[in-house]
Design an enzyme around this catalytic site. Structure first.
Site, PDB file in Angstrom:
ATOM      1  N   HIS A  14      35.842  42.973  37.638  1.00 23.58           N
ATOM      2  CA  HIS A  14      34.587  42.471  38.208  1.00 23.58           C
ATOM      3  C   HIS A  14      33.984  43.513  39.149  1.00 23.58           C
ATOM      4  O   HIS A  14      34.676  44.040  40.029  1.00 23.58           O
ATOM      5  CB  HIS A  14      34.843  41.170  38.967  1.00 23.58           C
ATOM      6  N   GLY A  37      34.119  43.804  44.398  1.00 26.79           N
ATOM      7  CA  GLY A  37      34.808  44.051  43.126  1.00 26.79           C
ATOM      8  C   GLY A  37      36.258  43.627  43.182  1.00 26.79           C
ATOM      9  O   GLY A  37      36.856  43.571  44.263  1.00 26.79           O
ATOM     10  N   HIS A  82      29.854  45.138  40.827  1.00 27.00           N
ATOM     11  CA  HIS A  82      28.436  44.864  41.095  1.00 27.00           C
ATOM     12  C   HIS A  82      27.602  46.091  40.709  1.00 27.00           C
ATOM     13  O   HIS A  82      26.907  46.658  41.553  1.00 27.00           O
ATOM     14  CB  HIS A  82      28.214  44.555  42.585  1.00 27.00           C
ATOM     15  N   THR A 138      42.778  38.979  46.307  1.00 30.49           N
ATOM     16  CA  THR A 138      41.320  38.864  46.330  1.00 30.49           C
ATOM     17  C   THR A 138      40.874  37.400  46.354  1.00 30.49           C
ATOM     18  O   THR A 138      41.473  36.551  45.686  1.00 30.49           O
ATOM     19  CB  THR A 138      40.688  39.567  45.103  1.00 30.49           C
ATOM     20  N   SER A 139      39.804  37.122  47.086  1.00 31.41           N
ATOM     21  CA  SER A 139      39.301  35.743  47.187  1.00 31.41           C
ATOM     22  C   SER A 139      38.664  35.294  45.865  1.00 31.41           C
ATOM     23  O   SER A 139      38.418  34.115  45.669  1.00 31.41           O
ATOM     24  CB  SER A 139      38.276  35.651  48.312  1.00 31.41           C
ATOM     25  N   GLU A 140      38.380  36.237  44.959  1.00 31.05           N
ATOM     26  CA  GLU A 140      37.738  35.872  43.691  1.00 31.05           C
ATOM     27  C   GLU A 140      38.741  35.726  42.540  1.00 31.05           C
ATOM     28  O   GLU A 140      38.348  35.684  41.374  1.00 31.05           O
ATOM     29  CB  GLU A 140      36.649  36.895  43.338  1.00 31.05           C
TER      30      GLU A 140
HETATM   31 ZN   LIG Z   1      31.698  39.839  43.434  1.00 32.08          ZN
END
Ligand SMILES: [Zn+2]
Length: 274
Positions: free
Chosen positions: A130, A64, A132, A109-111
């Protein structure tokens, strides 16, 4: 059904000033903002949203991430490799819209590229979230957008689409999501999870997670009852969409006729459309 116009959000809107900050602002100004009381408040809000996500089991391990727009092309965001349930305000990062870190001790964050791509393509996106969440992610893995016209809250607050799978953290993933944010505020990420945006604040972006997760869970309960589900009649959907438009929430159905609104959709566990 909530009596107010939208679920009550206690979060404040992103910081605004007469001259908005940008990645071109002097380093001292960016640093001063990052350490300011308004920025601290936004960081605390992300910690609080993270706690709620973790408690509701919407995130696992370090999964997340969240971002809040705080200037023309800059955003605060959550760090990499920290459980969302146990973040501290000092963990947060400041990035430009290319993902370069401008402030913060922990790596971002990598995202983040996905969040930034959403903000670039949807100028109204003030915050992105984001997670899950298992029921909604189940629908995402099936590649199926939940059927509509079952619960008023979902009709009003969520506008859902599904984006194809791509490797997390890569720019292409962000572009696939960004293609959908013009008319949808909640995106099912196939084989991954869910990401949402809000034109208000991070709490409102997080509310989209609660809404879609509760909806997907409820649909599965309905499916187990083995009967044809009842649906909200098109004339009532028109009323709900009127309210949605008044709240400035996008929905491609604003252009639909009553007949189009009455179109049957698939339903979990049933061969025929409902
Ligand atoms: Zn994710």
């Amino acid at each position: 059904m909530a009596t107010s116009n939208r679920p009550q959000s206690s979060g404040s809107k992103a910081v605004s000033s007469t001259k908005p900050l940008s990645s071109k602002s002097p380093k001292a100004a960016l640093k001063a903002f990052f350490n300011s009381a308004p920025a601290r408040k936004l960081k605390e809000q992300m910690c609080e949203m993270g706690r709620r996500q973790w408690q509701r089991e919407y995130v696992d391990a370090n999964g997340g991430n969240m971002a809040i727009r705080v200037g023309t092309d800059i955003a605060l965001c959550t760090p990499a490799s920290v459980s969302k349930g146990f973040m501290k305000p000092e963990d947060m990062c400041l990035v430009d819209f290319d993902g370069n870190q401008l402030a913060g001790d922990k790596p971002r964050t990598s995202e983040i590229l996905m969040h930034l791509e959403m903000m670039k393509r949807q100028p109204r996106a003030m915050a992105t979230c984001h997670c899950h969440p298992p029921y909604a992610t189940g629908f995402a893995i099936a590649g199926m957008v939940p059927p509509r016209r079952m619960i008023p809250e979902y009709e009003i607050y969520a506008t859902v689409a599904a984006a194809p799978y791509h490797t997390p953290g890569q720019p292409e993933m962000g572009r696939l999501i960004a293609d959908l944010v013009g008319e949808h505020n909640t995106i099912l990420m196939v084989n991954h999870g869910v990401v949402s945006w809000s034109h208000l604040d991070i709490e409102d972006a997080y509310f989209k997670m609660e809404i879609i997760e509760a909806y997907c869970r409820t649909l599965l309960v309905t499916a187990q009852l083995g009967v044809t589900p009842k649906k909200i009649a098109p004339e009532f959907v028109v009323e709900l969409l009127k309210r949605k438009k008044g709240l400035d929430i996008p929905d491609p159905r604003y252009r639909w006729t009553k007949d189009e609104l009455a179109k049957p959709e698939w339903f979990p566990g049933r061969k025929e459309k409902c």
